[in-house]
Enzyme design. Structure first.
Site, PDB file in Angstrom:
ATOM      1  N   CYS A   1      10.572  14.114  -8.954  1.00  0.00           N
ATOM      2  CA  CYS A   1      10.469  14.531 -10.361  1.00  0.00           C
ATOM      3  C   CYS A   1      10.667  13.305 -11.264  1.00  0.00           C
ATOM      4  O   CYS A   1      11.289  12.316 -10.881  1.00  0.00           O
ATOM      5  CB  CYS A   1      11.466  15.638 -10.698  1.00  0.00           C
ATOM      6  SG  CYS A   1      13.181  15.149 -10.764  1.00  0.00           S
TER       7      CYS A   1
ATOM      8  N   ASN B   1       0.828  -1.197   0.000  1.00  0.00           N
ATOM      9  CA  ASN B   1       0.000   0.000   0.000  1.00  0.00           C
ATOM     10  C   ASN B   1       0.870   1.258   0.000  1.00  0.00           C
ATOM     11  O   ASN B   1       1.969   1.271   0.541  1.00  0.00           O
ATOM     12  CB  ASN B   1      -0.929   0.015   1.215  1.00  0.00           C
ATOM     13  CG  ASN B   1      -1.844  -1.193   1.239  1.00  0.00           C
ATOM     14  OD1 ASN B   1      -2.075  -1.820   0.204  1.00  0.00           O
ATOM     15  ND2 ASN B   1      -2.322  -1.555   2.418  1.00  0.00           N
TER      16      ASN B   1
ATOM     17  N   HIS C   1       5.875  -0.484  -2.671  1.00  0.00           N
ATOM     18  CA  HIS C   1       5.403   0.258  -3.845  1.00  0.00           C
ATOM     19  C   HIS C   1       5.463   1.762  -3.640  1.00  0.00           C
ATOM     20  O   HIS C   1       4.801   2.518  -4.355  1.00  0.00           O
ATOM     21  CB  HIS C   1       3.961  -0.164  -4.198  1.00  0.00           C
ATOM     22  CG  HIS C   1       3.887  -1.577  -4.687  1.00  0.00           C
ATOM     23  ND1 HIS C   1       2.705  -2.285  -4.739  1.00  0.00           N
ATOM     24  CD2 HIS C   1       4.850  -2.439  -5.122  1.00  0.00           C
ATOM     25  CE1 HIS C   1       2.941  -3.504  -5.195  1.00  0.00           C
ATOM     26  NE2 HIS C   1       4.235  -3.627  -5.424  1.00  0.00           N
TER      27      HIS C   1
ATOM     28  N   CYS D   1      15.480  20.643 -11.513  1.00  0.00           N
ATOM     29  CA  CYS D   1      15.850  20.297 -12.901  1.00  0.00           C
ATOM     30  C   CYS D   1      14.748  20.591 -13.907  1.00  0.00           C
ATOM     31  O   CYS D   1      14.909  20.347 -15.103  1.00  0.00           O
ATOM     32  CB  CYS D   1      16.236  18.817 -12.986  1.00  0.00           C
ATOM     33  SG  CYS D   1      14.858  17.676 -12.773  1.00  0.00           S
TER      34      CYS D   1
HETATM   35  P1  OAD Z   1      -6.331  -5.833  -4.700  1.00  0.00           P
HETATM   36  O1  OAD Z   1      -7.364  -4.789  -4.928  1.00  0.00           O
HETATM   37  O2  OAD Z   1      -5.768  -6.606  -5.857  1.00  0.00           O
HETATM   38  O3  OAD Z   1      -6.868  -6.923  -3.665  1.00  0.00           O
HETATM   39  C1  OAD Z   1      -7.479  -6.496  -2.475  1.00  0.00           C
HETATM   40  C2  OAD Z   1      -7.675  -7.743  -1.626  1.00  0.00           C
HETATM   41  O4  OAD Z   1      -8.190  -7.332  -0.370  1.00  0.00           O
HETATM   42  C3  OAD Z   1      -8.686  -8.721  -2.225  1.00  0.00           C
HETATM   43  O5  OAD Z   1      -8.165 -10.038  -2.116  1.00  0.00           O
HETATM   44  C4  OAD Z   1      -9.936  -8.537  -1.330  1.00  0.00           C
HETATM   45  O6  OAD Z   1     -10.631  -9.774  -1.176  1.00  0.00           O
HETATM   46  C5  OAD Z   1      -9.283  -8.144  -0.023  1.00  0.00           C
HETATM   47  N1  OAD Z   1     -10.124  -7.324   0.857  1.00  0.00           N
HETATM   48  C6  OAD Z   1     -11.124  -6.473   0.523  1.00  0.00           C
HETATM   49  N2  OAD Z   1     -11.635  -5.893   1.632  1.00  0.00           N
HETATM   50  C7  OAD Z   1     -10.919  -6.386   2.693  1.00  0.00           C
HETATM   51  C8  OAD Z   1     -10.944  -6.181   4.105  1.00  0.00           C
HETATM   52  N3  OAD Z   1     -11.832  -5.336   4.666  1.00  0.00           N
HETATM   53  N4  OAD Z   1     -10.061  -6.864   4.884  1.00  0.00           N
HETATM   54  C9  OAD Z   1      -9.166  -7.726   4.327  1.00  0.00           C
HETATM   55  N5  OAD Z   1      -9.076  -7.963   2.997  1.00  0.00           N
HETATM   56  C10 OAD Z   1      -9.952  -7.297   2.198  1.00  0.00           C
HETATM   57  O7  OAD Z   1      -5.124  -5.111  -3.900  1.00  0.00           O
HETATM   58  P2  OAD Z   1      -3.654  -5.637  -3.737  1.00  0.00           P
HETATM   59  O8  OAD Z   1      -3.599  -7.127  -3.614  1.00  0.00           O
HETATM   60  O9  OAD Z   1      -3.034  -4.853  -2.656  1.00  0.00           O
HETATM   61  O10 OAD Z   1       0.327  -2.232  -7.300  1.00  0.00           O
HETATM   62  O11 OAD Z   1      -2.987  -5.202  -5.143  1.00  0.00           O
HETATM   63  C11 OAD Z   1      -1.605  -5.426  -5.310  1.00  0.00           C
HETATM   64  C12 OAD Z   1      -1.057  -4.342  -6.169  1.00  0.00           C
HETATM   65  O12 OAD Z   1      -1.824  -4.238  -7.381  1.00  0.00           O
HETATM   66  C13 OAD Z   1      -1.155  -2.960  -5.560  1.00  0.00           C
HETATM   67  O13 OAD Z   1      -0.121  -2.698  -4.661  1.00  0.00           O
HETATM   68  C14 OAD Z   1      -1.015  -2.101  -6.793  1.00  0.00           C
HETATM   69  C15 OAD Z   1      -2.005  -2.822  -7.666  1.00  0.00           C
HETATM   70  O14 OAD Z   1      -1.772  -2.602  -8.987  1.00  0.00           O
HETATM   71  C16 OAD Z   1       0.887  -1.127  -7.902  1.00  0.00           C
HETATM   72  O15 OAD Z   1       0.257  -0.091  -7.994  1.00  0.00           O
HETATM   73  C17 OAD Z   1       2.274  -1.338  -8.399  1.00  0.00           C
END
Ligand code: OAD
Length: 243
Positions: A132, A107, A124, A154
């Protein structure tokens, strides 16, 4: 307390080294949309993969800058929830028992730091930080206005200090995360869909190294079948039961 929660708590209580990986799900209860839930409002017609890239920024810097300004405004109003606070409490508990503790987060909202966590590996980046585009000069403040601001050193356009698709993760953050996954004996994976690499491999690296993996998620994920304990529920409801 269900048997699974009791089992997870026992694993944590007997751990000698704990690693925690969090994803957008832990901030959902703070009002921050996750990535794979539909983007709300103004941005619902875009996908993060279309905006969070260097190519998207070069093609339309204002669109990408404005999207992050919108997200920064949401983050600025967001408060840590019971899940963030429970993890900060777990860090304090581990330090009190001389147990290694590393929190790794995908996050960019800074809510773990706001909740009092100290050792936070931000894989991330952090949306509250700006740099910049061409030279990555950190910038503490910038003029608000219609134009994308530029670097005072720059002249390059400013961008959020977050990792975009196709960009490398901060090497020291990734190395710390992999080392924690390899050496922990309990790996707690919270609120991530476990699909975006290299973060998605961390719990599997821990499993391969013999660690017990605890998952907290309202939905099943690719990790669920391999996890030692999979707790089906929200971070805000479950994590306080584990600490
Ligand atoms: P996602 O949006 O892919 O997944 C969110 C997860 O949280 C899902 O598995 C949901 O089931 C779960 N969830 C939802 N509400 C919840 C709650 N109240 N308690 C616990 N879990 C819950 O988000 P990420 O897995 O973090 O990368 O995504 C990974 C990366 O993809 C991010 O860091 C970002 C994105 O693109 C970059 O921006 C490089």
């Amino acid at each position: 307390m269900t048997d699974d929660v009791a089992r997870a708590r026992e694993l944590i209580d007997h751990a000698t080294s704990v690693a925690v990986l969090t994803g957008a799900g832990i901030s959902a209860e703070s009002g921050i949309p996750t990535f794979r839930d539909a983007l709300t409002g103004l941005w619902e017609r875009f996908r993060p993969e279309e905006l969070a890239t260097p190519e998207a920024f070069e093609a339309n810097p204002k669109l990408v800058w404005d999207w992050y300004a919108w997200r920064r405004a949401i983050v600025a109003k967001a408060l840590p929830n019971a899940g963030h606070r429970a993890i900060a409490g777990l860090e304090r508990q581990c330090h009190g028992r001389d147990v290694d503790f590393t929190l790794i987060t995908q996050n960019v909202d800074g809510l773990h730091l706001a909740a009092g966590s100290h050792r936070v590996v931000e894989l991330h980046g952090n949306i509250r930080r700006v740099k910049c585009f061409h030279r990555h000069h950190p910038v503490e403040s910038w003029p608000e206005g219609d134009e994308v601001p530029t670097c005072p050193r720059c002249g390059s356009l400013l961008r959020p200090d977050v990792v975009w698709f196709g960009e490398a993760l901060p090497p020291e953050a990734l190395a710390a995360a992999v080392a924690a996954a390899r050496t922990c004996d309990v790996f707690l994976c919270v609120g991530t869909s476990t699909v975006v690499e290299p973060a998605a491999s961390l719990p599997f690296t821990a499993l391969d190294a013999g660690a017990r993996v605890i998952e907290v998620n309202p939905q099943p994920t690719p990790l669920t079948s391999g996890a030692s304990v999979s707790l089906r529920g929200t971070a805000g409801a479950i994590l306080p039961l584990l600490v």
